[in-house]
Design a protein around this motif. Structure first.
Motif, PDB file in Angstrom:
ATOM      1  N   GLU A  17       0.870  -1.086   0.076  1.00  0.00           N
ATOM      2  CA  GLU A  17       0.088   0.058   0.094  1.00  0.00           C
ATOM      3  C   GLU A  17       0.902   1.368   0.075  1.00  0.00           C
ATOM      4  O   GLU A  17       0.570   2.253  -0.754  1.00  0.00           O
ATOM      5  CB  GLU A  17      -0.944   0.057   1.182  1.00  0.00           C
ATOM      6  CG  GLU A  17      -2.057  -1.076   1.189  1.00  0.00           C
ATOM      7  CD  GLU A  17      -2.884  -1.158   2.452  1.00  0.00           C
ATOM      8  OE1 GLU A  17      -2.443  -0.538   3.226  1.00  0.00           O
ATOM      9  OE2 GLU A  17      -3.691  -1.976   2.350  1.00  0.00           O
ATOM     10  N   ILE A  18       1.915   1.058   0.808  1.00  0.00           N
ATOM     11  CA  ILE A  18       2.855   2.410   0.843  1.00  0.00           C
ATOM     12  C   ILE A  18       3.280   2.597  -0.606  1.00  0.00           C
ATOM     13  O   ILE A  18       3.312   3.958  -0.987  1.00  0.00           O
ATOM     14  CB  ILE A  18       4.001   2.015   1.621  1.00  0.00           C
ATOM     15  CG1 ILE A  18       3.623   1.993   3.293  1.00  0.00           C
ATOM     16  CG2 ILE A  18       5.112   3.135   1.550  1.00  0.00           C
ATOM     17  CD1 ILE A  18       4.659   1.590   4.197  1.00  0.00           C
ATOM     18  N   TRP A  19       3.874   1.611  -1.492  1.00  0.00           N
ATOM     19  CA  TRP A  19       4.327   1.842  -2.575  1.00  0.00           C
ATOM     20  C   TRP A  19       3.295   2.177  -3.619  1.00  0.00           C
ATOM     21  O   TRP A  19       3.544   2.673  -4.778  1.00  0.00           O
ATOM     22  CB  TRP A  19       5.366   0.813  -3.059  1.00  0.00           C
ATOM     23  CG  TRP A  19       6.565   0.788  -2.106  1.00  0.00           C
ATOM     24  CD1 TRP A  19       6.961   0.170  -1.278  1.00  0.00           C
ATOM     25  CD2 TRP A  19       7.603   1.812  -2.667  1.00  0.00           C
ATOM     26  NE1 TRP A  19       8.255   0.498  -0.708  1.00  0.00           N
ATOM     27  CE2 TRP A  19       8.604   1.602  -1.745  1.00  0.00           C
ATOM     28  CE3 TRP A  19       7.856   2.800  -3.529  1.00  0.00           C
ATOM     29  CZ2 TRP A  19       9.848   2.427  -1.621  1.00  0.00           C
ATOM     30  CZ3 TRP A  19       9.020   3.637  -3.771  1.00  0.00           C
ATOM     31  CH2 TRP A  19       9.896   3.271  -2.578  1.00  0.00           C
ATOM     32  N   ARG A  20       2.078   1.737  -3.477  1.00  0.00           N
ATOM     33  CA  ARG A  20       1.023   2.234  -4.302  1.00  0.00           C
ATOM     34  C   ARG A  20       0.556   3.607  -4.308  1.00  0.00           C
ATOM     35  O   ARG A  20      -0.087   4.244  -5.052  1.00  0.00           O
ATOM     36  CB  ARG A  20      -0.132   1.176  -4.315  1.00  0.00           C
ATOM     37  CG  ARG A  20       0.091  -0.109  -4.818  1.00  0.00           C
ATOM     38  CD  ARG A  20      -1.014  -0.864  -4.688  1.00  0.00           C
ATOM     39  NE  ARG A  20      -1.119  -2.273  -5.217  1.00  0.00           N
ATOM     40  CZ  ARG A  20      -1.309  -3.091  -4.541  1.00  0.00           C
ATOM     41  NH1 ARG A  20      -1.881  -3.236  -3.292  1.00  0.00           N
ATOM     42  NH2 ARG A  20      -1.057  -4.460  -4.976  1.00  0.00           N
ATOM     43  N   ASP A  21       1.062   4.194  -3.070  1.00  0.00           N
ATOM     44  CA  ASP A  21       0.657   5.688  -3.081  1.00  0.00           C
ATOM     45  C   ASP A  21       1.530   6.646  -4.094  1.00  0.00           C
ATOM     46  O   ASP A  21       2.784   6.383  -4.141  1.00  0.00           O
ATOM     47  CB  ASP A  21       1.470   6.193  -1.787  1.00  0.00           C
ATOM     48  CG  ASP A  21       1.094   7.426  -1.341  1.00  0.00           C
ATOM     49  OD1 ASP A  21       0.428   8.465  -2.093  1.00  0.00           O
ATOM     50  OD2 ASP A  21       1.482   7.961  -0.407  1.00  0.00           O
ATOM     51  N   LYS A  22       0.494   7.148  -4.825  1.00  0.00           N
ATOM     52  CA  LYS A  22       0.944   8.038  -5.931  1.00  0.00           C
ATOM     53  C   LYS A  22       1.985   9.086  -5.560  1.00  0.00           C
ATOM     54  O   LYS A  22       2.919   9.477  -6.269  1.00  0.00           O
ATOM     55  CB  LYS A  22      -0.091   8.744  -6.746  1.00  0.00           C
ATOM     56  CG  LYS A  22      -1.045   7.856  -7.476  1.00  0.00           C
ATOM     57  CD  LYS A  22      -0.617   7.684  -8.832  1.00  0.00           C
ATOM     58  CE  LYS A  22      -1.367   7.131  -9.706  1.00  0.00           C
ATOM     59  NZ  LYS A  22      -0.824   6.621 -10.822  1.00  0.00           N
TER      60      LYS A  22
END
Length: 75
Positions: free
Chosen positions: A9-14
């Motif tokens: 989820e952290i890395w999916r943060d734009k």
């Protein structure tokens, strides 16, 4: 799985996406206008679609071919 749900989820943060960050930098420093960026992005997407189409339409290669020319000859 290899990564935890929280890490994914952290890395999916734009805001962490390096391409989005670069886009913001280019636009923020006025190196490109939004329309120039969109035009460039369309061109890139077109090239990617062409490459995918080429790969999908190309004949399958024999599995043995994956090992051809893998190493330099000692001659």
């Amino acid at each position: 799985t290899y990564r935890s749900q929280k890490e994914r989820e952290i890395w999916r943060d734009k805001s962490r996406d390096p391409l989005e960050r670069f886009k913001k930098t280019l636009l923020g420093r006025k190196h490109l206008t939004a329309s120039q960026f969109e035009e460039m992005e369309r061109g890139v997407r077109g090239r990617i679609e062409e490459a995918v189409r080429f790969a999908e339409e190309s004949p399958a290669v024999a599995a043995e071919a994956a090992l051809e020319d893998l190493y330099a000859s000692r001659s």
